[in-house]
Every structure is written in C-alpha cells, then in structure tokens.
Design an enzyme around this catalytic site. Structure first.
Site, PDB file in Angstrom:
ATOM      1  N   HIS A   1       0.849  -1.179   0.000  1.00 10.17           N
ATOM      2  CA  HIS A   1       0.000   0.000   0.000  1.00 10.17           C
ATOM      3  C   HIS A   1       0.892   1.238   0.000  1.00 10.17           C
ATOM      4  CE1 HIS A   1      -3.850  -1.963   1.845  1.00 10.17           C
ATOM      5  NE2 HIS A   1      -3.307  -2.712   0.891  1.00 10.17           N
TER       6      HIS A   1
ATOM      7  N   GLU B   1       0.927   3.884   1.782  1.00  9.29           N
ATOM      8  CA  GLU B   1       1.392   4.316   3.108  1.00  9.29           C
ATOM      9  C   GLU B   1       2.576   3.482   3.590  1.00  9.29           C
ATOM     10  OE1 GLU B   1      -3.226   4.495   3.387  1.00  9.29           O
ATOM     11  OE2 GLU B   1      -1.730   3.406   2.230  1.00  9.29           O
TER      12      GLU B   1
ATOM     13  N   CYS C   1      -6.181   1.844   5.796  1.00  7.15           N
ATOM     14  CA  CYS C   1      -6.794   0.598   6.266  1.00  7.15           C
ATOM     15  C   CYS C   1      -6.169   0.229   7.622  1.00  7.15           C
ATOM     16  CB  CYS C   1      -6.542  -0.513   5.249  1.00  7.15           C
ATOM     17  SG  CYS C   1      -4.807  -1.019   5.143  1.00  7.15           S
TER      18      CYS C   1
ATOM     19  N   CYS D   1      -2.296  -0.196   7.503  1.00  6.46           N
ATOM     20  CA  CYS D   1      -1.591   1.078   7.359  1.00  6.46           C
ATOM     21  C   CYS D   1      -1.751   1.955   8.605  1.00  6.46           C
ATOM     22  CB  CYS D   1      -2.070   1.798   6.108  1.00  6.46           C
ATOM     23  SG  CYS D   1      -1.634   0.893   4.598  1.00  6.46           S
TER      24      CYS D   1
END
Length: 144
Positions: free
Chosen positions: A46, A48, A76, A79
């Site tokens: 992801h 992040e 999410c 993260c």
C-alpha cells in the site's frame, strides 16, 4: 496533497488502485509512493507502507517523529497500525473509506493509545479530487 494526488494518478496509469502518499519531514517531502499491490503481487504494498519504508531508510530511523503523512484515501487497518508504530504525529487524508477505513470510518485504530501515541488526524483535504480519481478508476475498470 498535490504530490499525493500525483502519486495516485501514477498508480492509476499502471493499473493500481489510485492511492498516493507522501511523507514530509521538517517541512520537506522525503518520500512519495503509490499503491503497488498488483505490480508487486504483494498485499502489503500500500502507498502508506511504501512511503513509511522509504522515509525510514532516508532518515535511518524507524521513528518518524516530526513528520506529516499525506494520503489520498483513509488508511486501512494495516496502514493505520504502521502509522502508529512509526510514531508519525500527523496524518492527513483526502477521503474516508467506508469499506476498509481504520481512521474513523469502519473503525478507528488511530486513537487507540495501546499501540502508540495517537496521531493528529486531518481529513477531507481536497476530498472531491481524491473521490473523483477513485470513482473514475473503478468506472473504467467496470467497463472492461
């Protein structure tokens, strides 16, 4: 947020869900990334997580104090926890994610002090641009 949106556009151009992130430290962007889950065949890629890894290498420190993370979509659970573990004091995001958001939408891991100090959270920054980028991406995907 402009730099994060540019990263999200790069993600979309290579078939990734258009989420972009940047991390600024001492007023200067030191890391920028976008989702690479499909490209790398890795659920942890992801935006992040990638930007936290990059910033940690740059600063040679896993503690990212005195930094600001800007991301186009609400983080999410994975993260949000990584943000807390990295001790990032300020999180800025564009739009909420009612499906998987862990900074207030589905649940709020950011404010649980058991996993580190809660970051300051600023949401809704350039929300319409972030929303339109995601909407457009998924509309095109459904047409295929």
């Amino acid at each position: 947020m402009s730099a994060a949106l540019k990263q999200a556009q790069l993600a979309a151009s290579c078939g990734e869900v258009p989420v972009g992130a940047v991390l600024a430290h001492a007023g200067k962007i030191i890391a920028e990334a976008h989702n690479l889950t499909e490209t790398n065949h890795d659920a942890t890629c992801h935006a992040e997580i990638l930007v936290i890894r990059q910033a940690s290498r740059t600063l040679e420190n896993w503690r990212l104090a005195d930094s600001i993370l800007v991301v186009t979509l609400e983080p999410c659970g994975m993260c949000a926890t990584a943000i807390k573990l990295a001790r990032i004091p300020t999180l800025v995001f564009g739009i909420a994610d009612p499906r998987a958001g862990a900074v207030g939408s589905l649940y709020d891991l950011s404010q649980d002090s058991r996993t580190g100090p809660p970051p300051r959270v600023i949401s809704g920054v350039r929300a319409e641009e972030c929303r339109e980028l995601l909407r457009s991406f998924f509309e095109k995907r459904r047409q295929k």
